[in-house]
Design an enzyme around this catalytic site. Structure first.
Site, mmCIF file in Angstrom:
data_model
loop_
_atom_site.group_PDB
_atom_site.id
_atom_site.type_symbol
_atom_site.label_atom_id
_atom_site.label_comp_id
_atom_site.label_asym_id
_atom_site.label_seq_id
_atom_site.Cartn_x
_atom_site.Cartn_y
_atom_site.Cartn_z
ATOM 1 N N ARG A 1 59.229 16.179 45.251
ATOM 2 C CA ARG A 1 59.365 15.804 43.666
ATOM 3 C C ARG A 1 60.196 14.315 44.235
ATOM 4 O O ARG A 1 61.401 14.147 44.651
ATOM 5 C CB ARG A 1 60.514 16.691 43.285
ATOM 6 C CG ARG A 1 61.009 16.310 41.875
ATOM 7 C CD ARG A 1 61.544 17.255 41.262
ATOM 8 N NE ARG A 1 60.427 18.197 40.524
ATOM 9 C CZ ARG A 1 60.636 18.931 39.231
ATOM 10 N NH1 ARG A 1 61.859 18.651 38.909
ATOM 11 N NH2 ARG A 1 59.578 19.470 38.655
ATOM 12 N N HIS B 1 52.373 15.312 37.145
ATOM 13 C CA HIS B 1 53.075 16.657 37.524
ATOM 14 C C HIS B 1 51.885 17.736 37.408
ATOM 15 O O HIS B 1 51.873 18.433 36.635
ATOM 16 C CB HIS B 1 54.062 17.030 36.293
ATOM 17 C CG HIS B 1 54.981 18.064 36.842
ATOM 18 N ND1 HIS B 1 54.911 18.910 37.966
ATOM 19 C CD2 HIS B 1 55.938 18.686 36.106
ATOM 20 C CE1 HIS B 1 55.932 19.656 37.886
ATOM 21 N NE2 HIS B 1 56.576 19.720 36.809
ATOM 22 N N GLN C 1 52.191 21.697 37.375
ATOM 23 C CA GLN C 1 52.463 21.850 35.730
ATOM 24 C C GLN C 1 51.184 22.060 34.915
ATOM 25 O O GLN C 1 50.881 23.265 34.410
ATOM 26 C CB GLN C 1 53.362 21.118 35.112
ATOM 27 C CG GLN C 1 53.946 21.308 33.756
ATOM 28 C CD GLN C 1 54.710 22.448 33.743
ATOM 29 O OE1 GLN C 1 55.634 22.675 34.294
ATOM 30 N NE2 GLN C 1 54.664 23.515 32.887
ATOM 31 N N ASP D 1 57.123 17.558 25.438
ATOM 32 C CA ASP D 1 58.230 17.371 26.542
ATOM 33 C C ASP D 1 59.222 16.593 26.094
ATOM 34 O O ASP D 1 59.304 16.144 25.005
ATOM 35 C CB ASP D 1 57.540 16.927 27.684
ATOM 36 C CG ASP D 1 58.025 16.838 28.874
ATOM 37 O OD1 ASP D 1 59.259 17.255 29.238
ATOM 38 O OD2 ASP D 1 57.599 16.010 29.961
ATOM 39 N N CYS E 1 56.701 22.194 29.136
ATOM 40 C CA CYS E 1 56.841 22.687 30.654
ATOM 41 C C CYS E 1 58.033 23.001 30.770
ATOM 42 O O CYS E 1 58.470 23.559 31.912
ATOM 43 C CB CYS E 1 56.461 21.064 31.344
ATOM 44 S SG CYS E 1 57.497 19.822 30.784
ATOM 45 N N ARG F 1 53.697 29.031 36.800
ATOM 46 C CA ARG F 1 53.890 28.074 37.806
ATOM 47 C C ARG F 1 53.847 28.860 39.034
ATOM 48 O O ARG F 1 53.048 28.342 40.190
ATOM 49 C CB ARG F 1 55.060 27.404 37.543
ATOM 50 C CG ARG F 1 55.296 26.504 36.442
ATOM 51 C CD ARG F 1 54.639 25.171 36.513
ATOM 52 N NE ARG F 1 54.804 24.469 38.016
ATOM 53 C CZ ARG F 1 55.978 23.797 37.799
ATOM 54 N NH1 ARG F 1 56.724 23.272 37.094
ATOM 55 N NH2 ARG F 1 56.328 23.154 39.237
HETATM 56 N N1 CP Z 1 58.668 22.264 34.366
HETATM 57 C C1 CP Z 1 59.423 21.873 35.798
HETATM 58 O O1 CP Z 1 58.702 21.289 36.331
HETATM 59 O O2 CP Z 1 60.814 22.182 35.486
HETATM 60 P P1 CP Z 1 61.648 21.901 36.714
HETATM 61 O O3 CP Z 1 62.077 20.450 36.469
HETATM 62 O O4 CP Z 1 62.960 22.912 36.264
HETATM 63 O O5 CP Z 1 61.336 22.203 38.095
HETATM 64 N N1 NVA Z 2 58.516 14.479 31.890
HETATM 65 C C1 NVA Z 2 59.611 15.323 32.498
HETATM 66 C C2 NVA Z 2 59.143 16.672 33.150
HETATM 67 C C3 NVA Z 2 60.215 17.812 33.559
HETATM 68 C C4 NVA Z 2 59.761 19.176 34.145
HETATM 69 C C5 NVA Z 2 60.404 14.528 33.706
HETATM 70 O O1 NVA Z 2 59.718 13.941 34.353
HETATM 71 O O2 NVA Z 2 61.695 14.364 33.596
#
Ligand code: CP
Ligand code: NVA
Length: 343
Positions: A135, A162, A165, A256, A300, A328
């Site tokens: 990440r 992502h 997701q 989101d 998400c 997930r």
């Molecule tokens: N939706 C999602 O990726 O959640 P987190 O940021 O908590 O991992």
């Molecule tokens: N678009 C958001 C998604 C979080 C799961 C981010 O990147 O912060």
């Protein structure tokens, strides 16, 4: 279908609704199909591979026993530059139940590539672990890791996509609708990483996708171009709009946060821009007509209640956000089984 793995008795921690077998999914794969492959982008998978992952995820959700222990001896490392609840927990709990060891390496204090190059990270990690889950702030880092590591690399969110997701979301929508054939999803808000992966996946699976964003916050050009290329083959419609009314006629509306992780410096630029894209009762009624059934609500998570969505919507019986969160785990388990399973 008998699976080649030892069946252990497992008890699930709660009564999750069984995943119905979907008519548009292939037979449950008997052997892994993605050995050694990466998931940097949704574009790394064919539609057939996505459906195979969904079939496996559904099978696992209905009866996990044949898969328990199927990743015994495997080690998965998570390198996270950004915070997480769902991604971290699902990548720890799921593989652990399959017998793998999942390690979390908090990389919030320093970007990957600062202390030593991404290439050298890859060349070290591949000697110790079987899979690298990343990440990161920059898509470039996931791509470089995948280029240099011999073991599978999974994008667990970056600035551009992502993919885990989106896979969980389309699996969930298929569960709820019974089929993805003829499905239509509308996105409201920022044309961000989650929007990108959903658009690519909808195009690949033949699901109509409408991205409704303010001017200047549309999805990126190369994503739309790639989605349109797939949509031409599947017959999906990809639409861009600035009008919330364009969400009418979709079975699901998705939103989101209005400012993703790493965009804090844009707070002033984004202030007030998204207000009319909030998913609230009034908007739901406007796009369904008086007395009409609301579309399913998707997110998400984490949700910013009172910003992109109101309590009335996220807590309504049309909201499927916690099913998405649960899935997930099932979809990632299936993905890892296809990448790392011995079969
Ligand atoms: N939706 C999602 O990726 O959640 P987190 O940021 O908590 O991992
Ligand atoms: N678009 C958001 C998604 C979080 C799961 C981010 O990147 O912060």
């Amino acid at each position: 279908m008998p699976l080649p793995h030892a069946a252990l008795e497992v008890t699930m921690p709660h009564d999750s609704p069984a995943s119905p077998a979907s008519p548009d999914l292939p037979a449950i794969p008997a052997a892994p199909l993605l050995r050694g492959r990466d998931l940097v982008s949704i574009s790394d998978l064919t539609a057939g591979e996505v459906r195979a992952v969904f079939a496996t995820a559904g099978a696992m959700k209905r009866d996990f026993a044949p898969y328990a222990g199927s990743l015994a001896g495997r080690t998965i490392i998570m390198l996270f530059e950004k915070p997480s609840l769902r991604t971290r927990v699902t990548f720890e709990v799921g593989p652990s139940r399959m017998g793998a060891h999942a390690m979390y390496y908090d990389h919030a204090a320093q970007r990957i590539g600062q202390r030593e190059s991404v290439k050298d990270y890859a060349k070290n990690l591949e000697r110790w672990v079987d899979c690298i889950v990343l990440r990161v702030f920059e898509n470039r880092v996931v791509r470089e890791m995948a280029q240099h590591a011999r073991v599978p690399v999974v994008n667990a969110l970056c600035d551009l996509e992502h993919p885990c997701q989106a896979l969980a979301d389309l699996f969930t929508l298929g569960e709820k609708l019974g089929t993805l054939a003829g499905a239509r999803m509308a996105w409201l808000g920022d044309g961000n990483n989650v929007c990108h992966s959903l658009m690519l996946l909808c195009a690949k699976l033949g699901v109509d996708f409408t991205a409704i964003t303010p001017k200047g916050f549309e999805p990126q050009f190369q994503i739309v171009r790639d989605a349109l290329a797939d949509a031409r083959a599947t017959g999906a419609t990809i639409t861009l709009s600035h009008s919330p009314e364009a969400a009418a006629g979709h079975q699901a509306v998705y939103t989101d946060c209005w400012m993703s992780m790493g965009q804090d410096h844009q707070a002033a630029l984004r202030d007030g821009v998204f207000d009319r894209y909030q998913i609230n009762e009034e908007l739901m009624s406007r796009i369904t007509g008086p007395g009409g059934e609301w579309p399913l609500f998707m997110h998400c998570l984490p949700a910013h209640r009172g910003q992109e969505v109101t309590d009335e919507v996220i807590d309504s019986d049309r909201s499927i956000v916690f099913d998405e969160a649960e899935n997930r785990m099932w979809v990632q388990n299936a993905l890892l089984w296809h990448m790392l399973g011995r079969g």
